[in-house]
Design a protein around this motif. Structure first.
Motif, short mmCIF file in Angstrom:
data_model
loop_
_atom_site.label_atom_id
_atom_site.label_comp_id
_atom_site.label_asym_id
_atom_site.label_seq_id
_atom_site.Cartn_x
_atom_site.Cartn_y
_atom_site.Cartn_z
N ASP A 3 -7.25 0.19 -2.86
CA ASP A 3 -6.42 0.05 -2.84
C ASP A 3 -5.57 0.74 -3.80
O ASP A 3 -5.90 0.75 -5.23
CB ASP A 3 -5.74 -0.90 -1.95
CG ASP A 3 -6.15 -1.10 -0.53
OD1 ASP A 3 -7.15 0.17 0.51
OD2 ASP A 3 -6.13 -2.30 -0.04
N TYR A 49 -1.14 8.42 1.85
CA TYR A 49 -1.70 7.87 1.91
C TYR A 49 -1.52 9.26 3.58
O TYR A 49 -2.51 9.97 3.75
CB TYR A 49 -2.03 6.96 2.94
CG TYR A 49 -2.85 6.40 4.16
CD1 TYR A 49 -4.04 7.15 4.39
CD2 TYR A 49 -2.50 6.70 5.30
CE1 TYR A 49 -5.08 6.98 4.71
CE2 TYR A 49 -3.45 6.55 6.84
CZ TYR A 49 -4.83 6.84 6.36
OH TYR A 49 -5.64 6.42 7.50
N TYR A 82 -1.59 -8.09 -1.63
CA TYR A 82 -1.21 -6.90 -0.80
C TYR A 82 -0.53 -7.64 1.13
O TYR A 82 -1.13 -7.81 1.07
CB TYR A 82 -2.36 -5.52 -0.43
CG TYR A 82 -2.09 -4.25 -0.99
CD1 TYR A 82 -1.51 -2.83 -0.95
CD2 TYR A 82 -3.08 -4.97 -1.80
CE1 TYR A 82 -2.03 -2.27 -2.08
CE2 TYR A 82 -3.69 -3.98 -3.01
CZ TYR A 82 -2.81 -2.81 -3.03
OH TYR A 82 -3.28 -1.74 -4.14
N TYR A 92 1.03 -1.45 -0.49
CA TYR A 92 -0.10 -0.03 -0.26
C TYR A 92 1.57 1.45 0.16
O TYR A 92 1.69 1.29 0.31
CB TYR A 92 -0.72 -0.24 1.33
CG TYR A 92 -2.20 1.22 0.99
CD1 TYR A 92 -3.41 0.88 0.33
CD2 TYR A 92 -1.84 2.27 2.31
CE1 TYR A 92 -4.11 2.11 0.95
CE2 TYR A 92 -3.12 3.36 2.61
CZ TYR A 92 -3.67 2.91 1.27
OH TYR A 92 -4.17 4.24 1.95
#
Length: 306
Positions: free
Chosen positions: A157, A138, A209, A133
């Protein structure tokens, strides 16, 4: 001992030095493993290539294979933002490597490997690609912005493309490189992070992920809502939350996160090989020492090789 580790890195002349530091960190932490490195390159002299090859192969069971990215491969491509045209080498390289490779680990050259990560090659490929990720975007509050460029929904994602474990059988069967390059040519002006956006769009719903704290840990400041057990991204404050937070407890866990990382990613503009003073703050001193340690090992290797 597990299966051979096939690793791809990419560099032009400007990034040869950090590429060597990355390769040094990989070899130093994998003494016994068999590793084949495929160096995608341009504008690097024969002497520099030979020296890089000697550095890698000074470790037991290690081989380096230079793969030249010729100008004709780059037709229609150019640098963008602070990224050079070398950002596209990872995609072009997918179609240039030997067909016997079934699983390939790609790493950006602004990384170091600080632990043995051979277990990643023992993982079953449950999807065409495995990645981490994009925690840096983020924290910056940019993740939804990047997702909107490629049509990802709110619940989907978005990965950082600095570390990719790639199913090469899938790549060859589906002409992945050609499809990615066509998408890039068609959307070059629209995409913000061109190659990364294209990869996220192509591999939409085809990603497993991995833990970003272990396999693609950005060298940034980490502020947590608790002292330990950092499991989810929600356990950390975003930069906007830090700025606006005046009442909640905050814990600087930067050193702990970075010290436990298997792969550290210097993904911001502040690179340790040319911005020493920017790492002269308490929570960054340790990671800078780690980088300097691999630089010292590289320096010793070069002196021995002559």
């Amino acid at each position: 001992m597990g299966e051979k580790m096939n690793i791809m890195v990419a560099a032009d002349f400007n990034y040869l030095y950090p590429a060597r530091v990355l390769l040094t960190s990989i070899m130093h932490n994998h003494y016994e493993e068999h590793i084949d490195v495929y160096l995608l390159y341009s504008e690097i002299s024969v002497d520099e290539l030979n020296q890089t090859k000697s550095i890698v192969e000074s470790w037991k069971n290690k081989k380096l294979y230079p793969v030249e990215i010729k100008k004709e491969y780059l037709k229609g491509l150019r640098g963008f933002g602070r990224f050079s045209v070398a950002a596209f080498y990872r995609i072009i390289g997918m179609q240039l490597l030997p067909e016997h490779i079934d699983k390939l680990l790609y790493l950006d050259v602004d990384m170091i490997v600080n632990k043995n990560i051979s277990e990643i090659f023992e993982m079953q490929m449950k999807a065409p690609i495995m990645a981490c990720y994009d925690i840096n975007n983020y924290f910056q509050g940019n993740i939804d912005y990047h997702k909107s460029y490629i049509g990802l929904n709110e619940g989907e994602d978005y990965f950082n493309s600095g570390m990719l474990l790639i199913d090469m059988d899938y790549v060859r069967t589906n002409n992945t490189a050609d499809k990615l390059l066509k998408d890039i040519w068609d959307n070059f002006e629209r995409y913000e992070l061109v190659d990364q956006d294209a990869l996220n769009k192509y591999y939409r719903n085809k990603v497993v992920y991995l833990d970003w704290k272990k396999y693609n840990c950005p060298c940034i400041v980490y502020v947590s809502k608790k002292k330990c057990e950092f499991i989810k991204k929600e356990d950390f404050y975003t930069y906007t939350q830090i700025k606006n937070n005046v009442s909640q407890k905050m814990y600087d866990v930067t050193e702990k996160i970075l010290n436990n990382a298997g792969i550290i990613h210097f993904c911001t503009e502040n690179k340790p090989w040319n911005r020493e003073k920017l790492y002269d703050i308490d929570n960054m001193k340790q990671v800078y020492k780690i980088y300097k340690r691999y630089e010292k090992i590289l320096e010793i290797k070069i002196k021995r090789i002559g």
